[in-house]
Design an enzyme around this catalytic site. Structure first.
Site, PDB file in Angstrom:
ATOM      1  NE  ARG A   1      -3.493  -2.662   1.637  1.00 15.87           N
ATOM      2  CZ  ARG A   1      -4.455  -3.271   1.386  1.00 15.87           C
ATOM      3  NH1 ARG A   1      -5.103  -2.891   0.115  1.00 15.87           N
ATOM      4  NH2 ARG A   1      -4.713  -4.367   1.477  1.00 15.87           N
TER       5      ARG A   1
ATOM      6  CG  ASP B   1     -14.507  -5.504  -3.261  1.00 20.32           C
ATOM      7  OD1 ASP B   1     -13.503  -5.147  -3.917  1.00 20.32           O
ATOM      8  OD2 ASP B   1     -14.148  -4.403  -2.106  1.00 20.32           O
TER       9      ASP B   1
HETATM   10  P1  ATP Z   1      -8.420  -4.674  -2.154  1.00 23.31           P
HETATM   11  O1  ATP Z   1      -9.655  -4.310  -2.676  1.00 23.31           O
HETATM   12  O2  ATP Z   1      -7.684  -6.166  -2.628  1.00 23.31           O
HETATM   13  O3  ATP Z   1      -7.791  -3.794  -0.820  1.00 23.31           O
HETATM   14  P2  ATP Z   1      -7.442  -2.408  -3.650  1.00 23.31           P
HETATM   15  O4  ATP Z   1      -6.368  -2.337  -5.332  1.00 23.31           O
HETATM   16  O5  ATP Z   1      -8.286  -1.911  -3.198  1.00 23.31           O
HETATM   17  O6  ATP Z   1      -7.169  -4.420  -3.408  1.00 23.31           O
HETATM   18  P3  ATP Z   1      -5.919  -0.417  -1.834  1.00 23.31           P
HETATM   19  O7  ATP Z   1      -4.914  -0.639  -0.609  1.00 23.31           O
HETATM   20  O8  ATP Z   1      -7.701   0.075  -1.277  1.00 23.31           O
HETATM   21  O9  ATP Z   1      -6.181  -1.957  -2.568  1.00 23.31           O
HETATM   22  O10 ATP Z   1      -5.406   0.703  -2.847  1.00 23.31           O
HETATM   23  C1  ATP Z   1      -4.083   0.259  -3.602  1.00 23.31           C
HETATM   24  C2  ATP Z   1      -3.228   1.578  -3.856  1.00 23.31           C
HETATM   25  O11 ATP Z   1      -3.644   3.063  -5.040  1.00 23.31           O
HETATM   26  C3  ATP Z   1      -3.096   2.216  -2.309  1.00 23.31           C
HETATM   27  O12 ATP Z   1      -2.611   1.847  -1.108  1.00 23.31           O
HETATM   28  C4  ATP Z   1      -2.627   3.305  -2.895  1.00 23.31           C
HETATM   29  O13 ATP Z   1      -1.475   4.225  -3.477  1.00 23.31           O
HETATM   30  C5  ATP Z   1      -3.015   3.345  -4.858  1.00 23.31           C
HETATM   31  N1  ATP Z   1      -5.039   4.336  -4.201  1.00 23.31           N
HETATM   32  C6  ATP Z   1      -6.272   4.426  -3.605  1.00 23.31           C
HETATM   33  N2  ATP Z   1      -7.092   4.817  -3.811  1.00 23.31           N
HETATM   34  C7  ATP Z   1      -6.579   5.645  -4.309  1.00 23.31           C
HETATM   35  C8  ATP Z   1      -7.130   6.707  -5.051  1.00 23.31           C
HETATM   36  N3  ATP Z   1      -8.095   7.856  -4.260  1.00 23.31           N
HETATM   37  N4  ATP Z   1      -5.969   8.385  -5.664  1.00 23.31           N
HETATM   38  C9  ATP Z   1      -4.610   7.756  -5.383  1.00 23.31           C
HETATM   39  N5  ATP Z   1      -4.306   6.224  -5.383  1.00 23.31           N
HETATM   40  C10 ATP Z   1      -5.433   5.146  -4.791  1.00 23.31           C
END
Ligand code: ATP
Length: 332
Positions: A72, A129
């Site tokens: 992350r 999701d």
């Molecule tokens: P999972 O659903 O398995 O947790 P994910 O892709 O939703 O996967 P996140 O940790 O929410 O996992 O997002 C991964 C990375 O994307 C974050 O660590 C961050 O760097 C980037 N990120 C998330 N939201 C945003 C946003 N709104 N704008 C820019 N970068 C983002």
């Protein structure tokens, strides 16, 4: 287009490696150079690029986790972080980026797309999701892992005539609980989308006992019961609270199993490998065709590209028919 990059971000999911393999080898097929970005957006900000050849992705189709690692990044969502990411991509001569991850990853991809980078996303998250795709890569493997665990728990539950509360992943969504609960023959499934009525759970267990059932399995998604957690230790799993409640109310011996991170690992199922291969390859083809700001999903078994903003504004609903059916089949 001459050079593309690929990264995995957010929570890891079985099948991510199969998707990376498909991206790298499809790139080779189209005579594109492929580079991998280590540790998701963290590596994009910190310039952690590695050259990937078709042989670099040998022997990974069957492996869980991600060879590119995942992390992350708190820096990437900032304007400075994004500016550095774009600069690093430009300096490396990367003209297209495939991002493999969940909704947070796609939000980040949206920002890059707005900054002029060509980005296509492959949905990979065990939670399933993400909307605009029937399934995300990793979900099928996780459901199978949970069903395997329930099957084992069932043996001991039957032998000792006990109630088992099994907590599965799903902080905001009950997809894993519903699918694994139905396939595992659970007596009760509790999901965040439906308010939990613990007295009803107890009644169901007692009526099962009257019907001659030797055991009862309650599958609980981890996001269930925010309300009753506030009355107790916030860190405590709601499965323990449910276990205590059922024991006090029914008098039956109750055990709680929190499955935890075993749900993330393991060899991807054939379905996850196939979907990862198809979506990874399609992502490269879309970049070749000039697409950007899209995710590639599987809708009614057909590949379909959807703009990130459209996919991100919709919430993927759980199928409550599953909920009803689990309870009908378990109550007879
Ligand atoms: P999972 O659903 O398995 O947790 P994910 O892709 O939703 O996967 P996140 O940790 O929410 O996992 O997002 C991964 C990375 O994307 C974050 O660590 C961050 O760097 C980037 N990120 C998330 N939201 C945003 C946003 N709104 N704008 C820019 N970068 C983002």
């Amino acid at each position: 287009m001459r050079k593309i990059a690929v990264l995995t971000s957010g929570g890891d999911a079985p099948g991510m490696n199969a998707a990376i393999r498909a991206v790298v080898r499809t790139a080779e097929y189209y005579k594109l150079e492929a580079v991998g970005v280590m540790r998701g957006y963290h590596g994009l900000v910190h310039n952690e690029f590695i050259r990937l050849h078709p042989r670099s992705v040998a022997d990974v189709i069957q492996r869980g986790g991600t060879i590119l690692k995942s992390a992350r990044s708190n820096e990437f969502p900032t304007p400075e972080g994004q500016a550095r990411a774009v600069e690093n991509l430009n300096d490396a001569g990367v003209e297209g980026l495939v991002i493999i991850g969940g909704d947070g990853t796609f939000r980040g991809g949206m920002r890059l797309h707005e900054a002029g980078v060509s980005v296509v996303g492959v949905p990979a998250t065990i939670d399933n999701d993400i909307s605009c795709t029937d399934y995300s890569v990793g979900f099928d493997t996780t459901v199978n892992t949970v069903v395997d665990a329930i099957t084992k728990i069932r043996d001991t539950a039957t032998s000792h005539e006990r109630i088992y509360v099994v907590e599965v992943m799903g902080r905001h969504s009950g997809h894993i609980a519903l699918w694994a609960g139905l396939a595992g023959g659970a007596e009760t499934v509790l999901v965040p989308e439906v308010e939990a009525d613990l007295d009803e759970v107890c009644q169901r267990i007692e009526s099962g006992y009257r019907l001659g059932k030797a055991h009862s399995i309650v599958v609980v998604a981890e996001g269930v019961g925010g309300n009753f957690q506030t009355a107790r230790n916030m860190d405590e799993s709601s499965a323990f609270h449910i276990g205590d409640y059922v024991k006090k109310k029914t008098g039956f011996e109750t055990r709680v199993t929190v499955l935890g991170h075993i749900q993330r690992g393991g060899n991807p199922t054939a379905q996850d490998r196939i979907m990862a291969s198809r979506l990874g390859a399609e992502a490269v083809e879309l970049l070749e065709k000039g697409y950007s700001g899209h995710m590639v999903g599987m809708v009614h078994a057909k590949i379909k590209a959807t703009p990130f903003d459209e996919a991100l504004k919709q919430q993927k609903q759980v199928d409550l028919d599953f909920y009803r059916l689990s309870h009908i089949l378990a109550s007879q």
